[in-house]
Scaffold this active site. Structure first.
Site, short mmCIF file in Angstrom:
data_model
loop_
_atom_site.label_atom_id
_atom_site.label_comp_id
_atom_site.label_asym_id
_atom_site.label_seq_id
_atom_site.Cartn_x
_atom_site.Cartn_y
_atom_site.Cartn_z
N GLY A 14 0.79 -1.24 -0.13
CA GLY A 14 0.04 -0.28 -0.15
C GLY A 14 1.09 1.24 -0.12
O GLY A 14 1.82 1.31 0.71
N THR A 143 5.78 2.27 5.61
CA THR A 143 4.57 1.52 6.04
C THR A 143 3.69 2.48 6.85
O THR A 143 4.16 3.16 7.79
CB THR A 143 4.61 0.18 6.86
N ASP A 145 1.29 1.45 8.83
CA ASP A 145 0.92 0.82 10.05
C ASP A 145 2.31 1.08 11.04
O ASP A 145 2.05 0.47 12.21
CB ASP A 145 0.97 -0.74 9.68
N MET A 191 -6.96 1.83 9.48
CA MET A 191 -6.15 0.99 9.02
C MET A 191 -5.20 0.33 10.45
O MET A 191 -5.19 1.01 11.61
CB MET A 191 -5.34 1.18 8.11
N GLY A 192 -4.83 -0.86 10.33
CA GLY A 192 -4.07 -1.31 11.20
C GLY A 192 -4.28 -2.97 11.54
O GLY A 192 -5.32 -3.16 12.36
N GLU A 248 -8.94 -1.52 12.24
CA GLU A 248 -9.69 -2.89 11.46
C GLU A 248 -9.22 -4.17 12.15
O GLU A 248 -9.84 -5.08 11.87
CB GLU A 248 -9.11 -2.56 10.02
N TYR A 298 -8.60 4.52 2.08
CA TYR A 298 -7.40 5.26 1.08
C TYR A 298 -7.04 6.63 1.55
O TYR A 298 -6.15 7.11 1.28
CB TYR A 298 -7.65 4.92 -0.19
N LEU A 299 -8.37 7.34 2.03
CA LEU A 299 -7.81 8.75 2.18
C LEU A 299 -6.85 8.86 3.50
O LEU A 299 -6.11 9.97 2.99
CB LEU A 299 -9.34 9.21 2.98
N ARG A 301 -4.05 7.40 3.67
CA ARG A 301 -2.74 7.14 3.36
C ARG A 301 -2.33 7.96 2.16
O ARG A 301 -1.17 7.87 1.65
CB ARG A 301 -2.45 5.69 3.18
#
Length: 421
Positions: A14, A143, A145, A191-192, A248, A298-299, A301
């Protein structure tokens, strides 16, 4: 004097708001060392570009275009989720890589990505030597993350952290203004998968007791439905509204994800998504509160317009350092960021052996999580705060960010055979 070897650069996984800044760091630095590095070829769609001999000649891009990568989000050369198997499982992949590298006189491999790309980079560095064509492989960390080990932070994370913290604060003001007669609970899914760094960063939105987010759900803390609903109810009763940020990767007591789609991605990871509406429906069913939910997706990142200057600077710096380490003879290492001070924030670059990086994840430390499991501690704030500092706005044109699109001229193929991935 021998002709300098060419370099291969690729983006993996990503993408982020600042991954192209790392690309600029690699390309601009290589151009300053033409006596040591020839041309920089980029893989179209990551490592797939190497396997299919689909290379991009970055020397065809102007200095102005390369410089503009510093403020352009996305992956300028295309990325991919493709993990090389072991040599025993698929020797043909490695033979193909070496065949392509030899055909284009490539002696340097800069792979820009997260944990899986670190593993690929390590395999290439080790196996290329065994196969008679040594390639210097340097991992350029990236990343959102923030889960790569042995580095204080990962380029890409600071900008996501800033976006999530800002979005949480702004959405909370919206919900608060309507809470008397409308929405009581707002849920933001971020995310995560295994590490809650992004969700934790949302905690920066609140500076005083009672400030949102009121609840943060992390992968590191087993989800307790009863405790969660109690916390939400108490918050609404006290403040008239409640803001929840959920990762997530939040898990049930049995270890399963709260919202698992039942499918796998190209890296073999479970596909996630939908924990936001899952939590929202739970709040509705159990507490009866009106809710709204949103998924940053996606917003979070791609939001280069609100990127952290610290993050942008570090992303460029690791790309630059990767080339400098390669010139010095380093191999099978990842560029790292080392923190020496929180206030003022000071950092420098270092390196770590890829054998200690590949297939390891850095999760949120227990000391960063409040005792009730729903918030972040002062220690977490001290760590996170410097990473979102500073603004680095892109140039604007007609009210919109003015991003660059590269020509991405293909390198003429030299091999007669194709390769199916």
């Amino acid at each position: 004097m021998a002709k300098p070897k060419n370099a291969f650069y690729a983006q993996s996984g990503g993408v982020t708001a600042v991954i192209n800044a790392s690309a600029a760091g690699v390309i601009e630095t290589a151009r300053k060392h033409k006596d040591r590095i020839g041309r920089v070829y980029a893989g179209r769609n990551g490592i797939i570009g190497a396997l299919t001999e689909d290379l991009i000649d970055t020397s065809r891009e102007s200095a102005k275009a390369v410089a503009a990568l510093r403020h352009t989000p996305g992956g300028a050369f295309g990325s991919c989720r493709y993990k090389l198997k072991s040599l025993e499982e698929n020797r043909a992949q490695y033979e193909r890589l070496i065949e392509v590298f030899q055909a284009h006189d490539i002696g340097y491999f800069f792979y820009n990505g997260g944990g899986d790309s670190a593993d690929t980079c390590h395999k290439v560095s080790q196996l290329s030597k065994k196969m008679g064509y040594p390639v210097q492989a340097i991992h350029v960390p990236k990343t959102v993350d923030n889960d790569l080990p042995l580095t204080d932070t990962c380029p890409g994370f600071g900008s996501v952290a800033k976006y999530v913290a800002v979005s949480t604060r702004e959405a909370a003001l919206d919900v608060k203004s309507m809470s008397r007669t409308s929405t009581k609970v707002f849920i933001l899914e971020v995310m995560g998968r295994h590490a809650g760094w992004i969700a934790a960063a949302a905690g920066l939105a609140g500076e005083n007791p009672g400030d949102p987010p009121h609840v943060i759900l992390l992968p590191e803390v087993t989800f307790d439905q009863e405790a969660f609903l109690k916390k939400v109810r108490q918050t609404v009763e006290k403040y008239d509204y409640c803001v929840v940020v959920v990762s997530e990767g939040t898990r049930n007591p049995d270890g399963s994800f709260l919202a698992e789609a039942g499918t796998k991605d190209a890296f073999g990871h479970s596909q996630l998504g939908g924990v936001g509406p899952f939590i929202a429906q739970m709040v509705k069913d159990k507490l009866g509160y009106k809710y709204h939910w949103a998924v940053a997706d996606y917003l979070q990142r791609s939001a280069r317009h609100i990127a952290s200057k610290t993050d942008a600077d570090q992303a460029y710096a690791v790309g630059k350092a990767a080339v400098e380490y390669a010139i010095k003879g380093d191999n099978a290492v990842m560029v790292t960021i080392e923190r020496s001070s929180d206030k003022p924030y000071r950092w420098k670059l270092g390196k770590a052996n890829l054998s200690r990086v590949a297939n390891h994840e850095k999760t949120l430390p227990k000391r960063f999580i409040t005792r009730d499991g729903f918030g972040i501690t002062a220690q977490a704030r001290r760590y996170l705060a410097p990473l979102i500092k500073g603004e680095d706005y892109p140039p604007y044109k007609n009210g919109l960010p003015d991003y660059v699109t590269l020509k991405n001229v293909a390198v003429k193929k030299k091999l007669k055979t194709d390769f199916d991935i």
